[in-house]
Scaffold this motif. Structure first.
Motif, PDB file in Angstrom:
ATOM      1  N   ARG A 190       0.801  -1.227   0.000  1.00  0.00           N
ATOM      2  CA  ARG A 190       0.000   0.000   0.000  1.00  0.00           C
ATOM      3  C   ARG A 190       0.832   1.275   0.000  1.00  0.00           C
ATOM      4  NH1 ARG A 190      -2.995   0.934   4.736  1.00  0.00           N
ATOM      5  NH2 ARG A 190      -4.348   2.268   3.488  1.00  0.00           N
ATOM      6  N   PHE A 191       2.092   1.210   0.372  1.00  0.00           N
ATOM      7  CA  PHE A 191       2.850   2.441   0.618  1.00  0.00           C
ATOM      8  C   PHE A 191       2.927   3.393  -0.578  1.00  0.00           C
ATOM      9  CE2 PHE A 191       4.461  -0.273   4.091  1.00  0.00           C
ATOM     10  CZ  PHE A 191       4.142   0.561   5.151  1.00  0.00           C
ATOM     11  N   PRO A 192       3.193   2.921  -1.795  1.00  0.00           N
ATOM     12  CA  PRO A 192       3.246   3.871  -2.915  1.00  0.00           C
ATOM     13  C   PRO A 192       1.933   4.631  -3.119  1.00  0.00           C
ATOM     14  CG  PRO A 192       4.301   1.815  -3.524  1.00  0.00           C
ATOM     15  CD  PRO A 192       3.615   1.567  -2.219  1.00  0.00           C
ATOM     16  N   SER A 193       0.797   3.933  -3.041  1.00  0.00           N
ATOM     17  CA  SER A 193      -0.484   4.619  -3.236  1.00  0.00           C
ATOM     18  C   SER A 193      -0.824   5.511  -2.047  1.00  0.00           C
ATOM     19  CB  SER A 193      -1.602   3.600  -3.462  1.00  0.00           C
ATOM     20  OG  SER A 193      -1.740   2.718  -2.361  1.00  0.00           O
ATOM     21  N   SER A 194      -0.405   5.131  -0.849  1.00  0.00           N
ATOM     22  CA  SER A 194      -0.627   6.000   0.312  1.00  0.00           C
ATOM     23  C   SER A 194       0.133   7.309   0.163  1.00  0.00           C
ATOM     24  CB  SER A 194      -0.203   5.287   1.599  1.00  0.00           C
ATOM     25  OG  SER A 194      -1.061   4.205   1.899  1.00  0.00           O
ATOM     26  N   LEU A 195       1.303   7.237  -0.459  1.00  0.00           N
ATOM     27  CA  LEU A 195       2.081   8.447  -0.706  1.00  0.00           C
ATOM     28  C   LEU A 195       1.445   9.307  -1.793  1.00  0.00           C
ATOM     29  CD1 LEU A 195       4.620  10.178  -0.270  1.00  0.00           C
ATOM     30  CD2 LEU A 195       5.794   8.718  -1.933  1.00  0.00           C
ATOM     31  N   ASP A 197      -1.667   9.123  -3.167  1.00  0.00           N
ATOM     32  CA  ASP A 197      -3.089   9.443  -3.018  1.00  0.00           C
ATOM     33  C   ASP A 197      -3.409  10.223  -1.745  1.00  0.00           C
ATOM     34  OD1 ASP A 197      -3.352   8.009  -5.331  1.00  0.00           O
ATOM     35  OD2 ASP A 197      -4.200   6.223  -4.373  1.00  0.00           O
ATOM     36  N   PHE A 198      -2.654   9.953  -0.680  1.00  0.00           N
ATOM     37  CA  PHE A 198      -2.998  10.548   0.611  1.00  0.00           C
ATOM     38  C   PHE A 198      -1.890  11.414   1.198  1.00  0.00           C
ATOM     39  CE2 PHE A 198      -5.217   6.262   0.701  1.00  0.00           C
ATOM     40  CZ  PHE A 198      -6.417   6.767   0.236  1.00  0.00           C
ATOM     41  N   GLY A 199      -0.796  11.621   0.467  1.00  0.00           N
ATOM     42  CA  GLY A 199       0.302  12.442   0.989  1.00  0.00           C
ATOM     43  C   GLY A 199       0.926  11.864   2.237  1.00  0.00           C
ATOM     44  N   SER A 200       1.200  10.580   2.235  1.00  0.00           N
ATOM     45  CA  SER A 200       1.713   9.883   3.421  1.00  0.00           C
ATOM     46  C   SER A 200       2.922  10.582   4.039  1.00  0.00           C
ATOM     47  CB  SER A 200       2.099   8.455   3.040  1.00  0.00           C
ATOM     48  OG  SER A 200       2.746   7.809   4.118  1.00  0.00           O
ATOM     49  N   GLU A 201       2.929  10.605   5.372  1.00  0.00           N
ATOM     50  CA  GLU A 201       4.070  11.129   6.123  1.00  0.00           C
ATOM     51  C   GLU A 201       5.153  10.065   6.323  1.00  0.00           C
ATOM     52  OE1 GLU A 201       2.251  12.201   9.777  1.00  0.00           O
ATOM     53  OE2 GLU A 201       0.758  13.487   8.826  1.00  0.00           O
ATOM     54  N   VAL A 202       4.836   8.829   6.007  1.00  0.00           N
ATOM     55  CA  VAL A 202       5.802   7.733   6.189  1.00  0.00           C
ATOM     56  C   VAL A 202       6.841   7.832   5.078  1.00  0.00           C
ATOM     57  CG1 VAL A 202       6.127   5.250   6.370  1.00  0.00           C
ATOM     58  CG2 VAL A 202       3.991   6.307   7.173  1.00  0.00           C
ATOM     59  N   ASN A 203       8.070   8.168   5.434  1.00  0.00           N
ATOM     60  CA  ASN A 203       9.012   8.446   4.362  1.00  0.00           C
ATOM     61  C   ASN A 203       9.482   7.162   3.688  1.00  0.00           C
ATOM     62  OD1 ASN A 203      11.935   7.680   4.990  1.00  0.00           O
ATOM     63  ND2 ASN A 203      11.312   8.676   6.897  1.00  0.00           N
ATOM     64  N   GLN A 204       9.953   7.325   2.484  1.00  0.00           N
ATOM     65  CA  GLN A 204      10.220   6.192   1.607  1.00  0.00           C
ATOM     66  C   GLN A 204      11.418   5.344   2.036  1.00  0.00           C
ATOM     67  OE1 GLN A 204       9.902   7.653  -2.629  1.00  0.00           O
ATOM     68  NE2 GLN A 204       9.584   9.554  -1.504  1.00  0.00           N
ATOM     69  N   GLY A 260      -8.416   3.722   2.044  1.00  0.00           N
ATOM     70  CA  GLY A 260      -7.683   4.280   3.184  1.00  0.00           C
ATOM     71  C   GLY A 260      -8.343   3.927   4.498  1.00  0.00           C
ATOM     72  N   LEU A 261      -7.626   4.135   5.591  1.00  0.00           N
ATOM     73  CA  LEU A 261      -8.149   3.818   6.926  1.00  0.00           C
ATOM     74  C   LEU A 261      -8.230   5.079   7.786  1.00  0.00           C
ATOM     75  CD1 LEU A 261      -6.137   0.523   7.599  1.00  0.00           C
ATOM     76  CD2 LEU A 261      -8.602   0.705   7.183  1.00  0.00           C
ATOM     77  N   HIS A 262      -8.498   6.204   7.174  1.00  0.00           N
ATOM     78  CA  HIS A 262      -8.452   7.471   7.886  1.00  0.00           C
ATOM     79  C   HIS A 262      -9.341   7.489   9.123  1.00  0.00           C
ATOM     80  CE1 HIS A 262      -6.323   8.788   4.351  1.00  0.00           C
ATOM     81  NE2 HIS A 262      -7.353   8.481   3.584  1.00  0.00           N
TER      82      HIS A 262
END
Length: 635
Positions: A190-195, A197-204, A260-262
């Motif tokens: 999920r990480f690429p789409s979370s970045l 689509d949702f501007g993920s704070e979890v860095n790459q 997403g799980l917002h």
């Protein structure tokens, strides 16, 4: 225990003295008898009546016998006491734990989202309601399986994991079905789409090595086996898997929520599940489907966690949080400084746990504003009183910071850092004038100051140091948690700030993340610092003119970083990491390492037992207190 030991020690000394005294008396009596038979007739003492000498000898012998008896009695009492202590210790060791109770937690703000692949602002709910493949203790330098009970790495780009039997999601997640290897593969994909689509704070840096957008893939030959085919070799893959972001989520819950799980509170298989979540805080109760682990390992138990329930209250004011701890109404305050630790000394409801720190702090520059001005970056660094920062901000108990955390062998020595990072106001002003600083930054600087933070003196010290030594003032922009994150991660060319004081301890287990993540584009260097390259996954969202400003230096840093990450030989990797640190210190872009505390103090409630040591204590990846299932409450 110490008092008992010293009591026994002194008792042994007294007993020994008595025996020696008795022996001396017997010797004196025997000598007197000899003197009677062989004495000089001219010696008045030798002519004393034999009866008197014999009486003295008898008295001495009786005294010796009495003292010998006392010594024997003391030895017997000591042996009895030792046996009783051993029995008590054996009983305590057999079952020292008190099971049950409610852990009273507190925090300053509610979660910004409930998706572990998106947010890094609150590690508590991820630790409690989700499980991960493993955790990694920095103290023990050892990985402990969580959802995984074993793994192997047959080659540089393959990891194979075996899952625990009987793992089940909580009842609110797809009815509590079994957790399988496909769930792990789904979660990590999920990480690429979370970045995007949702501007993920979890860095790459945490997940790029298994990013499906970069060629990584997952095989699930059966429900208990997962193979990760890495996109590229990554020496830190195993310890990075303990990160909060590596939570294993329920696929049906994600799909039902639109990807997403917002706002989805229970989508995991962890030991606990949300009971309530609102503006006052969160409460957590046991997941009835959780069965513990097949074996006790690390801070995991072979049964359910010892603590029954968690209550997480939102207390905005720091003074109120401290008051709750002092009153015994909270079990954790968190990281504190040396002065606060001294103030807490002797408080009945507080214990302060300390140890060598592995923190870092940085002064992030907006790369878009600074990358084209090397003289101004150097001038900025030279204007900061680094030793003064240690004395004022860290209360004299600190060291020079570096792009690699102080707990790792790859960090540069302190003497070399002092040579690379100097304080020279006169030279700073010369470079500022030479580089046209007043024209580039005619209105001075802006930085952000958190309204939810426990202390702001580090930010205020930096601003004052720059104004006094460079002649450039800083406007301090206040922000609550949500605004703080939004301002920090604003797009390049749209950031309101010129420099941003921050720390990063969400993954303290690996040398190339603990601090270095802020320095490279595929870490926080891009989404936070604006240090983009044309190869960056998000570069397509911005004009080429913007990316061109930072591409050259960003590519250099990323190349050095990728090289060390793919180097498995420890000595070779250390050399690459140290050369990279020297490059960062001498180029001043686009992060300036700040000094850090040499000792970490952590304030916890006095009733807590079996608390993880520093520096593991606060960090999920390091198996800190939120994930320590063998921690318990006394009374």
């Amino acid at each position: 225990m110490a008092e008992g030991y010293w009591g026994k020690y002194w008792r042994r000394r007294v007993s020994r003295r008595r025996v020696l005294a008795g022996g001396a008396a017997v010797g004196a009596g025997a000598a007197a008898l000899v003197a009677v038979g062989c004495g000089d007739d001219d010696d008045d003492d030798a002519a004393a009546p034999a009866a008197t000498q014999a009486a003295r000898a008898t008295e001495a012998a009786e005294q010796a016998a009495e003292e010998a008896t006392e010594a024997a009695q003391a030895a017997e009492a000591e042996a009895t006491e030792a046996a009783q202590a051993a029995e008590a210790e054996a009983t305590e060791a057999a079952d020292p734990v008190q099971r049950g109770g409610t852990f009273q937690h507190q925090k300053s703000a509610q979660n910004t989202t409930l998706d572990p692949s998106v947010t890094v602002t609150d590690p508590t709910w991820t630790a409690l309601t989700y499980n991960h493949l493993l955790g990694y203790s920095l103290v023990e330098e050892e990985a402990w399986g969580d959802a995984a009970n074993g793994w192997e790495q047959p080659d540089a780009t393959t990891l194979v994991f075996n899952l625990e039997d009987g793992l089940k999601f909580n009842p609110n997640a797809a009815g509590g079905r079994d957790l399988t290897s496909e769930d792990v593969a789904f979660s990590y994909s999920r990480f690429p789409s979370s970045l995007s689509d949702f501007g993920s704070e979890v860095n790459q840096l945490q997940w790029g090595w298994m990013g499906v957008d970069r060629g990584a893939s997952f095989d699930t030959p059966d429900s208990q086996t997962l193979t990760i085919n890495l996109a590229f070799p990554w020496a830190s893959a195993i310890p990075s898997l303990g990160s909060s972001a590596m939570a294993i989520v329920n696929r049906e819950a994600v799909e039902a929520a639109g990807g997403g799980l917002h706002d989805v509170p229970n989508a995991g298989a962890g030991a606990y599940m949300f009971e309530n979540i609102d503006e006052t805080g969160n409460t957590y109760v046991r997941n009835p489907n959780y069965r513990g682990h097949s074996t006790a390992r690390g801070r995991f138990t072979d049964e359910v966690p010892y603590i029954d329930r968690w209550e997480d209250a939102i207390i905005v004011d720091q003074a109120s949080r401290e008051a709750r701890l002092l009153a015994g109404d909270s079990d954790v305050l968190g990281s504190i400084d040396k002065i606060q630790a001294e103030l807490f000394e002797g408080e009945q409801n507080v214990q302060v746990i300390s140890g060598p720190a592995n923190d870092h702090a940085i002064m992030e520059l907006d790369a878009y504003k600074w990358a084209e001005h090397p003289l101004l970056r150097e001038a900025l660094s030279l204007s900061i009183d680094w030793e003064g920062y240690i004395e004022v901000v860290l209360d004299g108990e600190g060291i020079r910071g570096a792009p690699v955390g102080p707990a790792f062998s790859q960090v540069l020595p302190q003497d070399e850092i002092r040579q690379l990072q100097q304080f020279d106001p006169e030279r700073a002003r010369q470079l500022w004038a030479q580089g046209g600083g007043d024209d580039v930054f005619p209105d001075g600087f802006v930085t952000v100051i958190a309204t939810f933070g426990t202390s702001t003196r580090h930010i205020e010290f930096i601003a004052q140091s720059i104004e006094e030594n460079l002649g450039v003032p800083t406007l301090l922009e206040p922000a609550d948690l949500a605004t703080y994150v939004a301002i920090a991660t604003a797009p390049p060319s749209e950031k309101i700030w010129h420099y941003f004081i921050a720390g990063e301890n969400s993954l303290s287990t690996i040398p190339d993340y603990n601090a270095l993540t802020h320095y490279v584009p595929n870490g926080y260097g891009a989404i936070f610092g604006g240090l983009y390259t044309f190869d960056h996954v998000l570069s397509a969202f911005y004009d080429d003119e913007i990316i061109a400003v930072t591409d050259e230096i960003g590519s250099e840093l990323q190349g050095r970083y990728d090289l060390q990450g793919a180097t498995v030989d420890p000595e070779e990797r250390k050399e690459i990491l140290q050369d990279m640190q020297r490059y960062i210190f001498t180029n001043f872009c686009c992060v300036l390492p700040l000094p850090v505390a040499s000792v970490q103090y952590y304030a916890m409630g006095a009733r807590l037992r079996n608390v993880p040591p520093v520096p593991d204590i606060a960090n999920n990846a390091s198996m800190g207190y939120r994930r320590a299932q063998n921690m318990w409450l006394d009374g």
